[in-house]
Write an enzyme that holds these catalytic residues in place. Sequence first.
Site, PDB file in Angstrom:
ATOM      1  N   GLY A 190     -11.105   8.148   7.949  1.00 26.07           N
ATOM      2  CA  GLY A 190     -12.253   8.584   8.726  1.00 26.07           C
ATOM      3  C   GLY A 190     -12.981   7.478   9.462  1.00 26.07           C
ATOM      4  N   HIS A 192     -10.752   1.748  10.986  1.00 35.42           N
ATOM      5  CA  HIS A 192      -9.884   0.783  10.297  1.00 35.42           C
ATOM      6  C   HIS A 192      -8.413   0.996  10.644  1.00 35.42           C
ATOM      7  CE1 HIS A 192      -7.699  -0.803   6.699  1.00 35.42           C
ATOM      8  NE2 HIS A 192      -8.525  -1.811   6.920  1.00 35.42           N
ATOM      9  N   SER A 201      -0.252  -4.081   5.503  1.00 36.00           N
ATOM     10  CA  SER A 201       0.340  -4.251   6.834  1.00 36.00           C
ATOM     11  C   SER A 201      -0.302  -5.359   7.649  1.00 36.00           C
ATOM     12  CB  SER A 201       0.263  -2.924   7.596  1.00 36.00           C
ATOM     13  OG  SER A 201       1.061  -1.955   6.957  1.00 36.00           O
ATOM     14  N   ILE A 216       0.406   2.731   7.038  1.00 34.30           N
ATOM     15  CA  ILE A 216      -1.004   2.815   7.429  1.00 34.30           C
ATOM     16  C   ILE A 216      -1.316   4.291   7.654  1.00 34.30           C
ATOM     17  CG2 ILE A 216      -2.784   1.981   9.012  1.00 34.30           C
ATOM     18  CD1 ILE A 216      -0.705  -0.182   9.921  1.00 34.30           C
ATOM     19  N   ILE A 217      -2.238   4.823   6.849  1.00 37.57           N
ATOM     20  CA  ILE A 217      -2.594   6.231   6.956  1.00 37.57           C
ATOM     21  C   ILE A 217      -4.005   6.346   7.520  1.00 37.57           C
ATOM     22  CG2 ILE A 217      -2.912   8.402   5.717  1.00 37.57           C
ATOM     23  CD1 ILE A 217      -0.770   7.483   3.741  1.00 37.57           C
ATOM     24  N   TRP A 268       0.842  -1.201   0.000  1.00 37.87           N
ATOM     25  CA  TRP A 268       0.000   0.000   0.000  1.00 37.87           C
ATOM     26  C   TRP A 268       0.873   1.246   0.000  1.00 37.87           C
ATOM     27  CZ3 TRP A 268      -5.192   0.949  -0.289  1.00 37.87           C
ATOM     28  CH2 TRP A 268      -6.024  -0.165  -0.279  1.00 37.87           C
TER      29      TRP A 268
END
Length: 159
Positions: free
Chosen positions: A85, A88, A57, A81-82, A26
Amino acid sequence: MSGAGAAEREHVDGSGIRVAIVAGQWHDVIAAGLLDGAQREIERLGATGQVFPVPGSFELPVVAKAALEAGYDAAVALGVIIRGGTPHFEYVSDAATSGLTRVAIDTGKPVGFGVLTLDDEQQGIDRAGLPGSKEDKGAEAAHAAVATAVTLRGLRTPA
């Protein structure tokens, strides 16, 4: 910046250390920077690395565990990992962190933690070891894995 106070990456003799680089796919620009940094550091320390790509991840722990059980001396887990909203972000961040910790403890082998948990993409670019980045978290994770494997090798080798 989170890099304040980071230890210097001194040279350790990583010859003979085999490292599995488990790399999430990702956020390709940031992920590529992490992978490049990890590979450069492993080579600098004289260890050998093999890349095992995974989708994201969440998949890092199971592949890291399989690689360590297959005979690798250390693993480097790289992921991005971003925050979005939804919850998750928290679920994936916790699963990756807890899972990789468990892998290290269960196998008795080091796992370098190169999973970036970010509020936005710019934070990742700042940490990915790209031109202009302030930090190189891929290299830091690789160094931690190799240096710990060297320490463990010394502990396990009779004097």
